[in-house]
Design a protein around this motif. Sequence first.
Motif, PDB file in Angstrom:
ATOM      1  N   ASP A  86     -71.453  69.636  -9.056  1.00  0.00           N
ATOM      2  CA  ASP A  86     -72.133  69.947 -10.317  1.00  0.00           C
ATOM      3  C   ASP A  86     -73.559  69.434 -10.226  1.00  0.00           C
ATOM      4  OD1 ASP A  86     -69.988  71.139 -11.549  1.00  0.00           O
ATOM      5  OD2 ASP A  86     -69.834  69.686 -13.177  1.00  0.00           O
ATOM      6  N   GLY A  87     -74.447  70.112 -10.929  1.00  0.00           N
ATOM      7  CA  GLY A  87     -75.770  69.546 -11.114  1.00  0.00           C
ATOM      8  C   GLY A  87     -75.708  68.384 -12.090  1.00  0.00           C
ATOM      9  N   PHE A  88     -76.733  67.529 -12.053  1.00  0.00           N
ATOM     10  CA  PHE A  88     -76.792  66.426 -13.014  1.00  0.00           C
ATOM     11  C   PHE A  88     -78.227  66.194 -13.452  1.00  0.00           C
ATOM     12  CE2 PHE A  88     -77.827  64.041  -9.174  1.00  0.00           C
ATOM     13  CZ  PHE A  88     -78.786  63.136  -9.613  1.00  0.00           C
ATOM     14  N   VAL A  89     -78.345  65.594 -14.646  1.00  0.00           N
ATOM     15  CA  VAL A  89     -79.632  65.124 -15.174  1.00  0.00           C
ATOM     16  C   VAL A  89     -79.411  63.706 -15.684  1.00  0.00           C
ATOM     17  CG1 VAL A  89     -81.518  65.536 -16.789  1.00  0.00           C
ATOM     18  CG2 VAL A  89     -80.168  67.466 -15.930  1.00  0.00           C
ATOM     19  N   THR A  90     -80.297  62.781 -15.305  1.00  0.00           N
ATOM     20  CA  THR A  90     -80.223  61.398 -15.764  1.00  0.00           C
ATOM     21  C   THR A  90     -81.588  60.981 -16.317  1.00  0.00           C
ATOM     22  OG1 THR A  90     -78.487  60.707 -14.223  1.00  0.00           O
ATOM     23  CG2 THR A  90     -79.929  58.988 -15.046  1.00  0.00           C
ATOM     24  N   ARG A  91     -81.554  60.323 -17.466  1.00  0.00           N
ATOM     25  CA  ARG A  91     -82.777  59.743 -18.029  1.00  0.00           C
ATOM     26  C   ARG A  91     -82.783  58.250 -17.749  1.00  0.00           C
ATOM     27  NH1 ARG A  91     -84.935  59.823 -24.378  1.00  0.00           N
ATOM     28  NH2 ARG A  91     -86.503  58.183 -24.100  1.00  0.00           N
ATOM     29  N   LEU A  92     -83.926  57.750 -17.254  1.00  0.00           N
ATOM     30  CA  LEU A  92     -84.106  56.331 -16.952  1.00  0.00           C
ATOM     31  C   LEU A  92     -85.282  55.781 -17.746  1.00  0.00           C
ATOM     32  CD1 LEU A  92     -83.937  56.668 -13.059  1.00  0.00           C
ATOM     33  CD2 LEU A  92     -82.053  56.040 -14.555  1.00  0.00           C
ATOM     34  N   SER A 107     -67.209  76.291 -12.923  1.00  0.00           N
ATOM     35  CA  SER A 107     -66.025  76.126 -12.087  1.00  0.00           C
ATOM     36  C   SER A 107     -66.309  76.284 -10.601  1.00  0.00           C
ATOM     37  CB  SER A 107     -64.963  77.145 -12.503  1.00  0.00           C
ATOM     38  OG  SER A 107     -65.484  78.469 -12.422  1.00  0.00           O
ATOM     39  N   ALA A 108     -67.515  76.712 -10.227  1.00  0.00           N
ATOM     40  CA  ALA A 108     -67.864  76.868  -8.811  1.00  0.00           C
ATOM     41  C   ALA A 108     -68.922  75.826  -8.438  1.00  0.00           C
ATOM     42  CB  ALA A 108     -68.322  78.296  -8.525  1.00  0.00           C
ATOM     43  N   ASN A 109     -69.871  76.192  -7.611  1.00  0.00           N
ATOM     44  CA  ASN A 109     -70.843  75.224  -7.079  1.00  0.00           C
ATOM     45  C   ASN A 109     -72.168  75.320  -7.826  1.00  0.00           C
ATOM     46  OD1 ASN A 109     -68.888  74.600  -5.157  1.00  0.00           O
ATOM     47  ND2 ASN A 109     -69.684  76.119  -3.715  1.00  0.00           N
ATOM     48  N   ASP A 110     -72.694  74.160  -8.208  1.00  0.00           N
ATOM     49  CA  ASP A 110     -73.905  74.108  -9.017  1.00  0.00           C
ATOM     50  C   ASP A 110     -74.791  72.965  -8.536  1.00  0.00           C
ATOM     51  OD1 ASP A 110     -72.611  75.936 -11.208  1.00  0.00           O
ATOM     52  OD2 ASP A 110     -71.255  74.223 -10.981  1.00  0.00           O
ATOM     53  N   THR A 129     -76.543  78.361  -8.990  1.00  0.00           N
ATOM     54  CA  THR A 129     -75.134  78.316  -9.341  1.00  0.00           C
ATOM     55  C   THR A 129     -74.397  79.537  -8.811  1.00  0.00           C
ATOM     56  OG1 THR A 129     -73.563  78.181 -11.179  1.00  0.00           O
ATOM     57  CG2 THR A 129     -75.553  79.477 -11.555  1.00  0.00           C
ATOM     58  N   SER A 130     -73.148  79.323  -8.478  1.00  0.00           N
ATOM     59  CA  SER A 130     -72.243  80.440  -8.213  1.00  0.00           C
ATOM     60  C   SER A 130     -71.109  80.443  -9.240  1.00  0.00           C
ATOM     61  CB  SER A 130     -71.676  80.357  -6.789  1.00  0.00           C
ATOM     62  OG  SER A 130     -71.080  79.101  -6.545  1.00  0.00           O
ATOM     63  N   SER A 131     -71.328  79.758 -10.356  1.00  0.00           N
ATOM     64  CA  SER A 131     -70.360  79.714 -11.457  1.00  0.00           C
ATOM     65  C   SER A 131     -70.680  80.801 -12.478  1.00  0.00           C
ATOM     66  CB  SER A 131     -70.403  78.350 -12.159  1.00  0.00           C
ATOM     67  OG  SER A 131     -70.056  77.293 -11.292  1.00  0.00           O
TER      68      SER A 131
END
Length: 284
Positions: A86-92, A107-110, A129-131
């Motif tokens: 999955d992709g992600f986003v984080t705030r610091l 449900s697939a690759n991101d 993405t392939s979702s």
Amino acid sequence: MSKNYFLQLALSVVVISMAFNRVNAQDFFPLTPEIQHFTELGSSGPDLGNGLAVDREGNTYFVGRLASATVPNFIASNSFSGGASDGFVTRLTRQGDPVWSRFIGGSANDICKSVAIGNNGVLYVLGSTSSNDLETLSSSTTYSGGEDAFCAAIDTAGNLLWTAYIGGDNNEVPSEIVVSENGRILICGNTNSSGDGFAGGAIDGFIAEVDVDGGVVGFTYFGGSGADDIKDIVAMADGKWGICGFTSSADLFSDDFSGGGADAFIAVIDSTFNTVWVVYRDWE
């Protein structure tokens, strides 16, 4: 001109500036670098960090991909969606402390590749993405098959506002996203999806525009008879856009192609995606 020429020129500028006390040598050659803070995100799988953006308050937004739902120190507001990643986003914070994180995926690759911040404070995240089941979709876009690009809008609290697919019948490989001063959102990359304007070859570069509601309002191919890829895009003060990448097309725009496997190029396009000029660059 050789690469050594440009290196010598750059060093000459540094030395001359030092001679006139215009810069400090340590600005160019720091002797004692110090890590101010260090934050690590990762699991037992292949995890990647791909992009950063910093807002006016000094908060950092970090995007990439995670290959596992179980990641130490990653407290997400939503769940891992499955697939290989999955992709992600984080705030610091300015001090590197995590504020919030979230997955972006189906449900697939991101994977999230880049992030830009609009004047409205909204984060615009670019990925692939392939979702076919990304959440909170823009009503005007649908999954087209293969690997699509996507753009997601996230507010400063980490809430997902919308997600839009950008793609054709084959694969899109996005590279970069930028938001202009007047709020236009443009992305770039390469595609082998055929359509009106596809120039042929293995891949063409592409540029797409997404509006603030997640609608895809513009798309153009950029390429010749060979393989072409746009790696970066910037907004210019006069409303034009600068792009750069590589090409093996001798017929991209001019007759200055140097031959060999590929040339680097830099180009300017106007506000309606018409090419203003292209310059090839090839150093042997």
